[in-house]
Design a protein around this motif. Structure first.
Motif, PDB file in Angstrom:
ATOM      1  N   ARG A   3     -69.254 -24.658 -48.436  1.00  0.00           N
ATOM      2  CA  ARG A   3     -68.025 -24.046 -47.926  1.00  0.00           C
ATOM      3  C   ARG A   3     -67.659 -24.572 -46.536  1.00  0.00           C
ATOM      4  O   ARG A   3     -66.482 -24.800 -46.240  1.00  0.00           O
ATOM      5  CB  ARG A   3     -68.182 -22.526 -47.892  1.00  0.00           C
ATOM      6  CG  ARG A   3     -68.202 -21.878 -49.260  1.00  0.00           C
ATOM      7  CD  ARG A   3     -66.803 -21.829 -49.866  1.00  0.00           C
ATOM      8  NE  ARG A   3     -66.823 -21.130 -51.141  1.00  0.00           N
ATOM      9  CZ  ARG A   3     -66.877 -21.712 -52.318  1.00  0.00           C
ATOM     10  NH1 ARG A   3     -66.911 -23.034 -52.394  1.00  0.00           N
ATOM     11  NH2 ARG A   3     -66.885 -21.006 -53.437  1.00  0.00           N
ATOM     12  N   PHE A  10     -60.533 -29.454 -45.263  1.00  0.00           N
ATOM     13  CA  PHE A  10     -59.186 -28.911 -45.426  1.00  0.00           C
ATOM     14  C   PHE A  10     -58.371 -29.120 -44.151  1.00  0.00           C
ATOM     15  O   PHE A  10     -57.239 -29.611 -44.190  1.00  0.00           O
ATOM     16  CB  PHE A  10     -59.274 -27.424 -45.766  1.00  0.00           C
ATOM     17  CG  PHE A  10     -57.938 -26.730 -45.838  1.00  0.00           C
ATOM     18  CD1 PHE A  10     -57.144 -26.847 -46.966  1.00  0.00           C
ATOM     19  CD2 PHE A  10     -57.484 -25.956 -44.775  1.00  0.00           C
ATOM     20  CE1 PHE A  10     -55.902 -26.215 -47.036  1.00  0.00           C
ATOM     21  CE2 PHE A  10     -56.252 -25.321 -44.845  1.00  0.00           C
ATOM     22  CZ  PHE A  10     -55.465 -25.437 -45.973  1.00  0.00           C
ATOM     23  N   HIS A 118     -62.481 -17.044 -42.828  1.00  0.00           N
ATOM     24  CA  HIS A 118     -63.111 -18.167 -43.523  1.00  0.00           C
ATOM     25  C   HIS A 118     -64.566 -17.891 -43.870  1.00  0.00           C
ATOM     26  O   HIS A 118     -65.239 -18.766 -44.424  1.00  0.00           O
ATOM     27  CB  HIS A 118     -63.006 -19.433 -42.685  1.00  0.00           C
ATOM     28  CG  HIS A 118     -61.617 -19.989 -42.620  1.00  0.00           C
ATOM     29  ND1 HIS A 118     -60.808 -20.106 -43.727  1.00  0.00           N
ATOM     30  CD2 HIS A 118     -60.882 -20.457 -41.573  1.00  0.00           C
ATOM     31  CE1 HIS A 118     -59.640 -20.618 -43.367  1.00  0.00           C
ATOM     32  NE2 HIS A 118     -59.665 -20.828 -42.073  1.00  0.00           N
ATOM     33  N   ASN A 179     -59.312 -15.279 -51.703  1.00  0.00           N
ATOM     34  CA  ASN A 179     -58.148 -16.120 -51.932  1.00  0.00           C
ATOM     35  C   ASN A 179     -58.454 -17.249 -52.915  1.00  0.00           C
ATOM     36  O   ASN A 179     -59.554 -17.806 -52.922  1.00  0.00           O
ATOM     37  CB  ASN A 179     -57.718 -16.725 -50.590  1.00  0.00           C
ATOM     38  CG  ASN A 179     -56.584 -17.701 -50.726  1.00  0.00           C
ATOM     39  OD1 ASN A 179     -55.504 -17.331 -51.145  1.00  0.00           O
ATOM     40  ND2 ASN A 179     -56.827 -18.951 -50.371  1.00  0.00           N
ATOM     41  N   PRO A 181     -58.106 -20.893 -53.580  1.00  0.00           N
ATOM     42  CA  PRO A 181     -57.749 -22.085 -52.802  1.00  0.00           C
ATOM     43  C   PRO A 181     -56.820 -23.037 -53.531  1.00  0.00           C
ATOM     44  O   PRO A 181     -56.298 -23.975 -52.926  1.00  0.00           O
ATOM     45  CB  PRO A 181     -59.098 -22.732 -52.508  1.00  0.00           C
ATOM     46  CG  PRO A 181     -59.998 -22.256 -53.581  1.00  0.00           C
ATOM     47  CD  PRO A 181     -59.536 -20.867 -53.923  1.00  0.00           C
ATOM     48  N   THR A 186     -57.103 -22.694 -48.013  1.00  0.00           N
ATOM     49  CA  THR A 186     -58.501 -22.933 -48.328  1.00  0.00           C
ATOM     50  C   THR A 186     -59.222 -21.615 -48.622  1.00  0.00           C
ATOM     51  O   THR A 186     -58.614 -20.541 -48.619  1.00  0.00           O
ATOM     52  CB  THR A 186     -59.184 -23.684 -47.171  1.00  0.00           C
ATOM     53  OG1 THR A 186     -60.501 -24.043 -47.557  1.00  0.00           O
ATOM     54  CG2 THR A 186     -59.239 -22.829 -45.913  1.00  0.00           C
ATOM     55  N   HIS A 187     -60.511 -21.681 -48.860  1.00  0.00           N
ATOM     56  CA  HIS A 187     -61.301 -20.485 -49.147  1.00  0.00           C
ATOM     57  C   HIS A 187     -61.165 -19.484 -48.002  1.00  0.00           C
ATOM     58  O   HIS A 187     -61.331 -19.843 -46.827  1.00  0.00           O
ATOM     59  CB  HIS A 187     -62.776 -20.857 -49.328  1.00  0.00           C
ATOM     60  CG  HIS A 187     -63.031 -21.678 -50.556  1.00  0.00           C
ATOM     61  ND1 HIS A 187     -63.148 -21.119 -51.811  1.00  0.00           N
ATOM     62  CD2 HIS A 187     -63.167 -23.011 -50.728  1.00  0.00           C
ATOM     63  CE1 HIS A 187     -63.360 -22.071 -52.698  1.00  0.00           C
ATOM     64  NE2 HIS A 187     -63.372 -23.233 -52.070  1.00  0.00           N
ATOM     65  N   SER A 188     -60.866 -18.248 -48.339  1.00  0.00           N
ATOM     66  CA  SER A 188     -60.675 -17.239 -47.311  1.00  0.00           C
ATOM     67  C   SER A 188     -60.834 -15.847 -47.898  1.00  0.00           C
ATOM     68  O   SER A 188     -60.788 -15.656 -49.117  1.00  0.00           O
ATOM     69  CB  SER A 188     -59.293 -17.378 -46.655  1.00  0.00           C
ATOM     70  OG  SER A 188     -58.279 -17.417 -47.637  1.00  0.00           O
TER      71      SER A 188
END
Length: 261
Positions: A3, A10, A118, A179, A181, A186-188
């Motif tokens: 991650r 990103f 994040h 979220n 992505p 992005t991953h969140s």
């Protein structure tokens, strides 16, 4: 790819964080209200402020200009380079919110204006908040930003994105806050207000107050991006209802302000 590497990639390769606040009026509203809150809440200059996850310096630079002694840490090397290169330059280095390269009690205030959303696990978020507590003097402030659990669906509605994949994302967010992505970010992790308060308390913070950054009318700004009257009204309503508990979750971003005991 882990991650951390994905998030670095990103911002380094796909997303211009330095230009984010110029892309949409609702982003400009976020920046303006966050700066107003920081100006109101931080100790008088010159305070020692650590800006963790500070990106290219959108907040560190004006705080430096205002006379604060600011150091910025960010996970993305290109953000650190941009922070150092701007005017005025910002002291900056690469760092991870979960393990800060700083001594205990060295700052009057610590900002976490990006890391929490994040960090997908609660344990990592509490660890980052705990690190902020460690490096901040007793009586100092930790100010942490989060994305509201409801920001995505509200934005989808305001911008007319109501096709099935966005409705599927709304269902996902209401259940686990994670979220997707694949739809642009992005991953969140998107917070509920009680979660954010609980994480701050678990990290040892006291007197937690959560502000709704953009206020409940930010969706009107997103729906009418070229109308200055709508922007002005939304800004004033955001000021009026900044810490109204029944409305803060309607903002896209939350700002938790807490005291180190």
């Amino acid at each position: 790819m882990d991650r951390t590497a994905e998030i670095r990639a990103f911002y380094a390769d796909r997303y211009d964080e330095a230009g984010r606040f110029d892309r949409r009026p609702s982003n400009r509203l976020e920046h303006l209200r966050t700066m107003e809150l920081l100006t109101e809440l931080l100790p008088a200059a010159p305070a020692a402020v650590l800006d963790v996850g500070g990106g290219p310096g959108a907040y560190a630079r004006p705080l430096t200009s205002a006379g604060h002694r600011v150091k910025l840490l960010d996970l993305v090397p290109s953000h650190v380079d941009q922070a150092r290169a701007g005017s005025p330059p910002v002291e900056a280095e690469v760092g991870d919110a979960r393990s800060l390269p700083e001594k205990d009690r060295g700052y009057d205030a610590t900002l976490l204006l990006g890391p929490l959303y994040h960090l997908l696990s609660r344990a990592d978020r509490v660890r980052a908040l705990g690190e902020a507590v460690r490096v901040t003097r007793p009586g100092g402030l930790v100010i942490a930003a989060a994305i509201s659990r409801f920001a995505g669906p509200l934005d989808f509605g305001a911008t007319g994105r109501l096709e099935p994949r966005f409705l599927d994302e709304a269902r996902r967010l209401i259940t686990d806050g994670l979220n997707d992505p694949g739809i642009g970010f992005t991953h969140s992790y998107f917070h509920r207000v009680p979660e954010l308060v609980g994480e701050c308390a678990e990290a040892g913070l006291t007197r937690v107050v959560v502000h709704g950054v953009e206020g409940p009318l930010w969706t009107a700004v997103a729906a009418a991006p070229d109308d200055p009257a709508v922007f002005a009204a939304a800004l004033e309503v955001a000021r009026i209802y900044s810490s109204e508990p029944d409305l803060v979750a309607a903002s896209a971003h939350l700002l938790a302000v807490a005291t180190v005991p």
